[in-house]
Design a protein around this motif. Sequence first.
Motif, mmCIF file in Angstrom:
data_model
loop_
_atom_site.group_PDB
_atom_site.id
_atom_site.type_symbol
_atom_site.label_atom_id
_atom_site.label_comp_id
_atom_site.label_asym_id
_atom_site.label_seq_id
_atom_site.Cartn_x
_atom_site.Cartn_y
_atom_site.Cartn_z
ATOM 1 N N LYS A 173 -4.387 34.371 19.339
ATOM 2 C CA LYS A 173 -4.867 35.623 19.918
ATOM 3 C C LYS A 173 -5.789 35.344 21.110
ATOM 4 C CE LYS A 173 -2.855 37.928 16.614
ATOM 5 N NZ LYS A 173 -1.621 38.715 16.856
ATOM 6 N N TRP A 202 -4.770 44.642 15.849
ATOM 7 C CA TRP A 202 -3.955 44.278 17.014
ATOM 8 C C TRP A 202 -3.052 45.430 17.426
ATOM 9 C CZ3 TRP A 202 -6.332 40.167 18.527
ATOM 10 C CH2 TRP A 202 -6.919 39.340 17.581
ATOM 11 N N THR A 203 -2.702 46.266 16.474
ATOM 12 C CA THR A 203 -1.973 47.507 16.759
ATOM 13 C C THR A 203 -2.595 48.600 15.908
ATOM 14 O OG1 THR A 203 -0.317 47.295 15.008
ATOM 15 C CG2 THR A 203 0.149 46.175 17.107
ATOM 16 N N ILE A 204 -2.256 49.839 16.168
ATOM 17 C CA ILE A 204 -2.825 50.947 15.409
ATOM 18 C C ILE A 204 -2.363 50.921 13.955
ATOM 19 C CG2 ILE A 204 -0.991 52.647 15.853
ATOM 20 C CD1 ILE A 204 -3.316 54.663 16.379
ATOM 21 N N ASN A 205 -1.230 50.252 13.710
ATOM 22 C CA ASN A 205 -0.728 50.142 12.337
ATOM 23 C C ASN A 205 -1.556 49.184 11.492
ATOM 24 O OD1 ASN A 205 1.467 51.891 12.811
ATOM 25 N ND2 ASN A 205 2.639 50.225 13.733
ATOM 26 N N ASP A 206 -2.424 48.382 12.153
ATOM 27 C CA ASP A 206 -3.258 47.433 11.420
ATOM 28 C C ASP A 206 -4.506 48.082 10.842
ATOM 29 O OD1 ASP A 206 -1.521 45.370 12.016
ATOM 30 O OD2 ASP A 206 -2.551 44.849 13.875
ATOM 31 N N GLU A 246 0.428 58.488 23.064
ATOM 32 C CA GLU A 246 -0.701 58.439 22.144
ATOM 33 C C GLU A 246 -0.422 59.240 20.873
ATOM 34 O OE1 GLU A 246 -3.470 56.569 22.430
ATOM 35 O OE2 GLU A 246 -2.423 55.724 24.165
ATOM 36 N N LYS A 249 1.867 57.311 18.566
ATOM 37 C CA LYS A 249 1.143 56.230 17.894
ATOM 38 C C LYS A 249 0.404 56.752 16.668
ATOM 39 C CE LYS A 249 0.167 53.232 21.883
ATOM 40 N NZ LYS A 249 -0.935 52.689 22.731
ATOM 41 N N ALA A 253 1.202 55.990 12.621
ATOM 42 C CA ALA A 253 0.195 55.378 11.756
ATOM 43 C C ALA A 253 -0.291 56.330 10.669
ATOM 44 C CB ALA A 253 -0.995 54.915 12.590
ATOM 45 N N ASN A 327 -11.572 47.258 17.413
ATOM 46 C CA ASN A 327 -10.642 47.455 18.513
ATOM 47 C C ASN A 327 -10.797 46.291 19.486
ATOM 48 O OD1 ASN A 327 -9.162 48.218 20.740
ATOM 49 N ND2 ASN A 327 -9.947 50.299 20.811
ATOM 50 N N GLU A 329 -9.691 45.610 22.406
ATOM 51 C CA GLU A 329 -9.935 45.901 23.815
ATOM 52 C C GLU A 329 -11.371 46.319 24.081
ATOM 53 O OE1 GLU A 329 -7.128 48.784 25.046
ATOM 54 O OE2 GLU A 329 -5.414 47.423 24.922
#
Length: 369
Positions: A173, A202-206, A246, A249, A253, A327, A329
């Motif tokens: 990563k 790492w993604t919204i599913n995490d 958005e 996403k 999720a 998050n 970012e």
Amino acid sequence: MNNYKTKKVFLDQGSAADIIYGDAFDRLGLKESDLKPYRGTLVGFTGGRVSVRGYVEIPTAFGEGEFFKKFQLKYLVIASRANNNALLGRDTLNKLGAIISTSHLTIKYPACNGKIGILRVDQEAARGCYLKSVALYGKKAAKESHRITGIFTQEDLRPQPLEETKSVRVKDKILKIGSRLSKNQEDRLITLLGDNLDLFAWTINDVPGIDPSVITHKLGIRPGAKPVMQARRRMSEEKDKAVQVETNKLMKALFIREVQYPTWLANVVMFREANGKWRMCTDYTSLSKLEETWRCMLIVKSPMAGDHGEDLKEAFAQLRKYSMKLNLEKCSFGIQGGKFLGFMITSRGIEVNPDKCKAILDMKSLANV
């Protein structure tokens, strides 16, 4: 000043610097070894640059007896000739709480005992100073004031908008860390982050969600509030596409679901963040009966650089305990200062973001009334 009774001190509410002129530095019992280096620039009211020998910290007292007030002040020392021995700028006058009446040549300030201290200027001496300045430099230069565009020393460096970060690979990563870390500090930080990569989404599913027994977020609508249905707002094609991305996403999720909402209805608002990406928010302007809304932000601040690793470990343990994710970012690690909720966080604490007050800081003093 420096335990010397000092006359001919010019009070300038338009100056951002306190200044000691010419040979007054020597007459105050100061030596060249007392000077500290100054890396900034002193700019006159007319825009000309003034050579600065350095700066010195000395005690400065106002009033006597029950009206006595004392401060440790920083003075820029310049070699320029002046009929005044020193200049006190707006920061010091504000610290003193001074109210100045130029027509009465009088200063009033709150003393420590709650009484009002009064300093009166010798009108004849003040007029004499002005006439000598006119004789030396001319009428225009005699009225010149100064403002500071630089800084004092590294210890007192005003915060920049954001410390530069650099990207580092932690296992498979990429994370952002401070660019001013030593090699040893950087290695230890990377190891710590590598041991806690599971805390990053790492993604919204995490994002698994937080147990409702820990915390539940809801809109606190005041009883009796009338439902409001906002009219649909049309967006540009670019914003409309960003809304679709958005929304998909969040639905994927299971953060939101589609419902038929005949009563309460609010538009989304899109704004571009500093990184160039779109953020989607909800317009609660018409839903003004709500009690509060909030965003969860986190900062881990350590008084000593050597303690930061342990402080991060403690924060990571709490995040893991409640299944909270970070998050990627929005995260930077091992930085000495930066933006946070519109303010600057540094070793001195919370300060105003200079970007937000640049126009005021750059504003010149009035030349004419």
